[in-house]
Design a protein around this motif. Structure first.
Motif, PDB file in Angstrom:
ATOM      1  N   CYS A  32       0.836  -1.213   0.000  1.00  8.82           N
ATOM      2  CA  CYS A  32       0.000   0.000   0.000  1.00  8.82           C
ATOM      3  C   CYS A  32       0.868   1.260   0.000  1.00  8.82           C
ATOM      4  O   CYS A  32       1.714   1.424   0.879  1.00  8.82           O
ATOM      5  CB  CYS A  32      -0.906  -0.004   1.222  1.00  8.82           C
ATOM      6  N   PRO A  33       0.667   2.163  -0.946  1.00  8.34           N
ATOM      7  CA  PRO A  33       1.495   3.381  -0.993  1.00  8.34           C
ATOM      8  C   PRO A  33       1.234   4.318   0.187  1.00  8.34           C
ATOM      9  O   PRO A  33       2.005   5.237   0.420  1.00  8.34           O
ATOM     10  CB  PRO A  33       1.075   4.040  -2.318  1.00  8.34           C
ATOM     11  N   LEU A  34       0.151   4.086   0.909  1.00 11.83           N
ATOM     12  CA  LEU A  34      -0.172   4.975   2.044  1.00 11.83           C
ATOM     13  C   LEU A  34       0.053   4.315   3.397  1.00 11.83           C
ATOM     14  O   LEU A  34      -0.295   4.886   4.431  1.00 11.83           O
ATOM     15  CB  LEU A  34      -1.636   5.434   1.950  1.00 11.83           C
ATOM     16  N   HIS A  35       0.587   3.102   3.371  1.00 13.40           N
ATOM     17  CA  HIS A  35       0.812   2.375   4.622  1.00 13.40           C
ATOM     18  C   HIS A  35      -0.499   2.070   5.340  1.00 13.40           C
ATOM     19  O   HIS A  35      -0.567   2.099   6.562  1.00 13.40           O
ATOM     20  CB  HIS A  35       1.725   3.171   5.554  1.00 13.40           C
ATOM     21  N   SER A  36      -1.558   1.808   4.571  1.00 14.89           N
ATOM     22  CA  SER A  36      -2.845   1.466   5.185  1.00 14.89           C
ATOM     23  C   SER A  36      -3.075  -0.027   5.047  1.00 14.89           C
ATOM     24  O   SER A  36      -2.616  -0.649   4.086  1.00 14.89           O
ATOM     25  CB  SER A  36      -3.992   2.197   4.470  1.00 14.89           C
ATOM     26  N   HIS A  37      -3.811  -0.575   5.996  1.00 13.14           N
ATOM     27  CA  HIS A  37      -4.199  -1.980   5.878  1.00 13.14           C
ATOM     28  C   HIS A  37      -5.698  -2.019   5.566  1.00 13.14           C
ATOM     29  O   HIS A  37      -6.495  -1.431   6.309  1.00 13.14           O
ATOM     30  CB  HIS A  37      -3.910  -2.721   7.181  1.00 13.14           C
ATOM     31  N   PRO A  38      -6.106  -2.700   4.485  1.00 13.63           N
ATOM     32  CA  PRO A  38      -7.515  -2.602   4.056  1.00 13.63           C
ATOM     33  C   PRO A  38      -8.518  -3.196   5.046  1.00 13.63           C
ATOM     34  O   PRO A  38      -9.703  -2.908   4.944  1.00 13.63           O
ATOM     35  CB  PRO A  38      -7.537  -3.367   2.725  1.00 13.63           C
ATOM     36  N   ALA A  39      -8.060  -4.010   6.000  1.00 15.00           N
ATOM     37  CA  ALA A  39      -9.007  -4.531   6.998  1.00 15.00           C
ATOM     38  C   ALA A  39      -9.115  -3.597   8.194  1.00 15.00           C
ATOM     39  O   ALA A  39      -9.994  -3.762   9.032  1.00 15.00           O
ATOM     40  CB  ALA A  39      -8.575  -5.920   7.458  1.00 15.00           C
ATOM     41  N   SER A  40      -8.213  -2.628   8.289  1.00 14.50           N
ATOM     42  CA  SER A  40      -8.234  -1.738   9.462  1.00 14.50           C
ATOM     43  C   SER A  40      -8.716  -0.332   9.119  1.00 14.50           C
ATOM     44  O   SER A  40      -8.716   0.532   9.994  1.00 14.50           O
ATOM     45  CB  SER A  40      -6.833  -1.608  10.057  1.00 14.50           C
ATOM     46  N   LEU A  41      -9.098  -0.113   7.873  1.00 15.39           N
ATOM     47  CA  LEU A  41      -9.518   1.240   7.499  1.00 15.39           C
ATOM     48  C   LEU A  41     -10.821   1.593   8.210  1.00 15.39           C
ATOM     49  O   LEU A  41     -11.804   0.855   8.117  1.00 15.39           O
ATOM     50  CB  LEU A  41      -9.734   1.319   5.979  1.00 15.39           C
ATOM     51  N   LYS A  42     -10.829   2.705   8.924  1.00 13.24           N
ATOM     52  CA  LYS A  42     -12.053   3.133   9.609  1.00 13.24           C
ATOM     53  C   LYS A  42     -12.876   4.035   8.693  1.00 13.24           C
ATOM     54  O   LYS A  42     -14.080   4.153   8.828  1.00 13.24           O
ATOM     55  CB  LYS A  42     -11.695   3.899  10.877  1.00 13.24           C
TER      56      LYS A  42
END
Ligand code: SF4
Ligand code: SF4
Length: 226
Positions: free
Chosen positions: A69-79
């Motif tokens: 992820c280019p933004l350092h986000s995890h798709p299961a943790s996105l609020k």
């Protein structure tokens, strides 16, 4: 220049996420998006130990090789949608087909009902309200107002000559622009403080009204339309 220096010194778009007002504006509007990328927490927790969506890595199973992820986000943790640019990297990288592109009601990040109440449905807000995001929201509202300074002055009785004189003079132009930038936030904040005070005096034992920082997001569609 900031973007170049930020990218040279730090990875994962630090400048766009934390410092750039355009990045902040895009993140704010993304909360109204009709689409979202999310992963199934159950699949991620039970089947995955590589986290290719987040860290990147070579092709594995159903997943392709990516840098993560280019933004350092995890798709299961996105609020909410603020830290996702819908680049689909995680969707391509995931070896377990856990990531999905979903259609959703606009504003669902803020909880139901927000824009389009659906009878019988309600949900709690998912997103994290923040003071700097609300400040940016009112600044954008003020920027909209700046574009309409001549119309506003006309409405309050200024004639065409006075308006063009005021706008040609650098000092008064700057003063008018600053006033227009600050006016929406200041007026709405003062009005909300007054309402909170009346509520406290008139209904001391009823529920406490929602905080200014929470309800301010209701103005987001208006800012977006502007
Ligand atoms: S989204 Fe896919 S790669 Fe990422 S943690 Fe979940 S299962 Fe693993
Ligand atoms: S779509 Fe892109 S930005 Fe969004 S979580 Fe996946 S990899 Fe990150």
């Amino acid at each position: 220049a900031g973007a170049v220096i930020g990218s040279a010194l730090f990875e994962r778009r630090v400048w766009c996420r934390y410092l750039c007002p355009i990045g902040g504006m895009n993140g704010l509007y993304a909360k109204l998006s009709l689409t979202e990328i999310r992963a199934s927490k159950g699949v991620c927790d039970s089947e995955c130990n590589t986290y290719h969506c987040y860290k990147g890595g070579p092709a594995e199973g159903q997943g392709q090789a990516t840098n993560g992820c280019p933004l350092h986000s995890h798709p299961a943790s996105l609020k909410d949608n603020r830290d996702c640019v819908l680049c689909m990297t995680c969707l391509k990288a995931c070896p377990h087909e856990s990531v999905q592109l979903n259609l959703r009601a606009p504003g669902v990040d803020f909880g139901y009902p927000f824009l389009f109440p659906v009878p019988g449905t309600s949900s709690a807000p998912q997103h994290q309200p923040s003071a700097h995001e609300v400040a940016l929201l009112f600044l954008l509202m003020g920027a909209n107002l700046c574009h309409h300074i001549p119309d506003v002055l006309r409405q309050v009785g200024w004639d065409a000559d006075s308006i063009s004189l005021a706008l040609q003079d650098k000092g008064s132009h700057i003063a008018l622009s600053l006033a227009a930038l600050a006016a929406p936030g200041v007026i709405i904040f003062l009005f909300d403080s007054l309402m909170q005070l009346f509520h406290k005096l008139l209904y001391p034992s009823s529920l406490i009204p929602r905080k200014f920082i929470d309800i301010s997001y209701a103005y987001l569609p208006l800012v977006w339309l502007g």
